[in-house]
Design an enzyme around this catalytic site. Structure first.
Site, PDB file in Angstrom:
ATOM      1  N   GLY A  12       8.650  -2.131 -21.300  1.00  0.00           N
ATOM      2  CA  GLY A  12       9.652  -1.156 -20.881  1.00  0.00           C
ATOM      3  C   GLY A  12      10.445  -1.500 -19.635  1.00  0.00           C
ATOM      4  O   GLY A  12      10.929  -0.605 -18.942  1.00  0.00           O
ATOM      5  N   THR A  13      10.633  -2.812 -19.358  1.00  0.00           N
ATOM      6  CA  THR A  13      11.464  -3.127 -18.183  1.00  0.00           C
ATOM      7  C   THR A  13      12.920  -2.747 -18.432  1.00  0.00           C
ATOM      8  O   THR A  13      13.621  -2.331 -17.510  1.00  0.00           O
ATOM      9  CB  THR A  13      11.361  -4.617 -17.776  1.00  0.00           C
ATOM     10  OG1 THR A  13      11.856  -5.436 -18.832  1.00  0.00           O
ATOM     11  CG2 THR A  13       9.931  -5.001 -17.437  1.00  0.00           C
ATOM     12  N   ASN A  14      13.372  -2.871 -19.670  1.00  0.00           N
ATOM     13  CA  ASN A  14      14.744  -2.418 -19.978  1.00  0.00           C
ATOM     14  C   ASN A  14      14.839  -0.899 -19.859  1.00  0.00           C
ATOM     15  O   ASN A  14      15.831  -0.376 -19.343  1.00  0.00           O
ATOM     16  CB  ASN A  14      15.170  -2.882 -21.371  1.00  0.00           C
ATOM     17  CG  ASN A  14      15.625  -4.323 -21.372  1.00  0.00           C
ATOM     18  OD1 ASN A  14      16.659  -4.668 -20.826  1.00  0.00           O
ATOM     19  ND2 ASN A  14      14.821  -5.195 -21.969  1.00  0.00           N
ATOM     20  N   ILE A  83      11.651  -1.362 -37.786  1.00  0.00           N
ATOM     21  CA  ILE A  83      12.965  -1.351 -38.428  1.00  0.00           C
ATOM     22  C   ILE A  83      13.300   0.093 -38.812  1.00  0.00           C
ATOM     23  O   ILE A  83      12.499   0.771 -39.458  1.00  0.00           O
ATOM     24  CB  ILE A  83      12.958  -2.248 -39.693  1.00  0.00           C
ATOM     25  CG1 ILE A  83      12.481  -3.669 -39.353  1.00  0.00           C
ATOM     26  CG2 ILE A  83      14.332  -2.271 -40.366  1.00  0.00           C
ATOM     27  CD1 ILE A  83      13.289  -4.402 -38.309  1.00  0.00           C
ATOM     28  N   LEU A  84      14.485   0.535 -38.431  1.00  0.00           N
ATOM     29  CA  LEU A  84      14.893   1.916 -38.742  1.00  0.00           C
ATOM     30  C   LEU A  84      15.511   1.970 -40.138  1.00  0.00           C
ATOM     31  O   LEU A  84      16.155   1.015 -40.577  1.00  0.00           O
ATOM     32  CB  LEU A  84      15.911   2.406 -37.709  1.00  0.00           C
ATOM     33  CG  LEU A  84      15.375   2.489 -36.273  1.00  0.00           C
ATOM     34  CD1 LEU A  84      16.506   2.818 -35.305  1.00  0.00           C
ATOM     35  CD2 LEU A  84      14.254   3.527 -36.166  1.00  0.00           C
ATOM     36  N   ASN A  98      21.141  -2.131 -29.756  1.00  0.00           N
ATOM     37  CA  ASN A  98      19.892  -2.881 -29.578  1.00  0.00           C
ATOM     38  C   ASN A  98      20.149  -4.030 -28.612  1.00  0.00           C
ATOM     39  O   ASN A  98      21.263  -4.557 -28.558  1.00  0.00           O
ATOM     40  CB  ASN A  98      19.448  -3.449 -30.939  1.00  0.00           C
ATOM     41  CG  ASN A  98      18.171  -4.270 -30.843  1.00  0.00           C
ATOM     42  OD1 ASN A  98      17.188  -3.838 -30.237  1.00  0.00           O
ATOM     43  ND2 ASN A  98      18.175  -5.452 -31.428  1.00  0.00           N
ATOM     44  N   HIS A 100      18.862  -7.869 -27.849  1.00  0.00           N
ATOM     45  CA  HIS A 100      18.110  -8.976 -28.452  1.00  0.00           C
ATOM     46  C   HIS A 100      18.159 -10.168 -27.487  1.00  0.00           C
ATOM     47  O   HIS A 100      19.217 -10.485 -26.951  1.00  0.00           O
ATOM     48  CB  HIS A 100      18.739  -9.357 -29.803  1.00  0.00           C
ATOM     49  CG  HIS A 100      17.969 -10.421 -30.514  1.00  0.00           C
ATOM     50  ND1 HIS A 100      16.850 -10.150 -31.268  1.00  0.00           N
ATOM     51  CD2 HIS A 100      18.131 -11.775 -30.546  1.00  0.00           C
ATOM     52  CE1 HIS A 100      16.363 -11.284 -31.749  1.00  0.00           C
ATOM     53  NE2 HIS A 100      17.125 -12.283 -31.329  1.00  0.00           N
TER      54      HIS A 100
HETATM   55  C1  GRF Z   1      13.230  -7.776 -24.435  1.00  0.00           C
HETATM   56  O1  GRF Z   1      13.235  -9.160 -24.357  1.00  0.00           O
HETATM   57  C2  GRF Z   1      14.228  -7.315 -25.482  1.00  0.00           C
HETATM   58  O2  GRF Z   1      15.348  -8.119 -25.571  1.00  0.00           O
HETATM   59  C3  GRF Z   1      13.430  -7.428 -26.736  1.00  0.00           C
HETATM   60  O3  GRF Z   1      12.137  -7.022 -26.362  1.00  0.00           O
HETATM   61  C4  GRF Z   1      11.918  -7.256 -24.965  1.00  0.00           C
HETATM   62  C5  GRF Z   1      11.514  -5.952 -24.353  1.00  0.00           C
HETATM   63  O4  GRF Z   1      11.194  -6.031 -23.012  1.00  0.00           O
HETATM   64  N1  GRF Z   1      14.072  -6.734 -27.827  1.00  0.00           N
HETATM   65  P1  GRF Z   1      10.899  -4.703 -22.206  1.00  0.00           P
HETATM   66  O5  GRF Z   1       9.887  -3.884 -22.994  1.00  0.00           O
HETATM   67  O6  GRF Z   1      12.182  -3.953 -22.008  1.00  0.00           O
HETATM   68  O7  GRF Z   1      10.311  -5.173 -20.896  1.00  0.00           O
END
Ligand code: GRF
Length: 185
Positions: A12-14, A83-84, A98, A100
């Site tokens: 969950g860093t994003n 997958i949704l 999303n 990626h």
């Molecule tokens: C990220 O590399 C994102 O691009 C991919 O999964 C990873 C998730 O990282 N889809 P985080 O959970 O947000 O740290």
């Protein structure tokens, strides 16, 4: 005020970058497995739902669908691995994005997630990689590209070091795209 729903499966860093940038706009976080992202949501005081992919299997999308209100402005898949189904994708047409960890269309598609993406970039001898934010369509990693950020692959890079380099760029790219999309909503 815009309403964001964030779907997660991992660290969950994003998600954290989104919570920091838009502290009042994330109305809920939905995870398909128990993961640290749920702790981040709880720490931020955001409603967090666990819809276990193993428990719900074919019903996963339906259950997620039921948790998202009609007035949601944007659904962000931030490291979400399930997958949704098309019903959910069509309901929120052009409102699901999303992130990626490669320069799509390189190294995308079914099974390309996590460290495998970076292993593929190194194995292919690519000199650059990066991350892509795209709309979610019914084709895995195939929706229209919104923005990309590039990183240089150096000769000493491993899949792990590349993963860290790319992740550092993901947060800024994703937050920037969300800012743009919400301001035109
Ligand atoms: C990220 O590399 C994102 O691009 C991919 O999964 C990873 C998730 O990282 N889809 P985080 O959970 O947000 O740290």
């Amino acid at each position: 005020m815009s309403k964001l729903v964030v779907l997660v499966s991992g660290g969950g860093t994003n998600l954290q970058a989104i919570l920091d940038a838009f502290p009042n706009q994330v109305i809920s976080v939905i995870a398909d497995r128990d993961c640290y992202a749920l702790v981040r949501a709880a720490n931020a005081g955001v409603a967090a739902h666990l819809v276990d992919r193993k428990l719900y299997r074919d019903e996963l999308s339906e259950r997620i669908n039921a948790l998202i209100p009609d007035d949601c402005d944007l659904i962000v898949l931030a490291g979400f691995l399930s997958i949704l189904d098309s019903q959910l994708i069509q309901r929120f047409n052009h409102k699901i994005i999303n992130i990626h960890p490669s320069l799509l269309p390189r190294h995308g598609g079914a099974g390309m997630w996590g460290i495998k993406v970076h292993q593929a970039a190194i194995k292919s001898g690519d000199q650059e990689s990066g991350c892509t934010v795209h709309y979610v369509s019914e084709e895995i990693d195939g929706g229209a590209i919104i923005a990309q950020a590039k990183v240089i692959i150096t000769p000493d890079d491993t899949a792990e070091s590349l993963q860290q380099k790319v992740l550092a760029h993901e947060h800024e790219l994703l937050v920037g795209v969300i800012r743009k999309l919400l301001s035109i909503n």
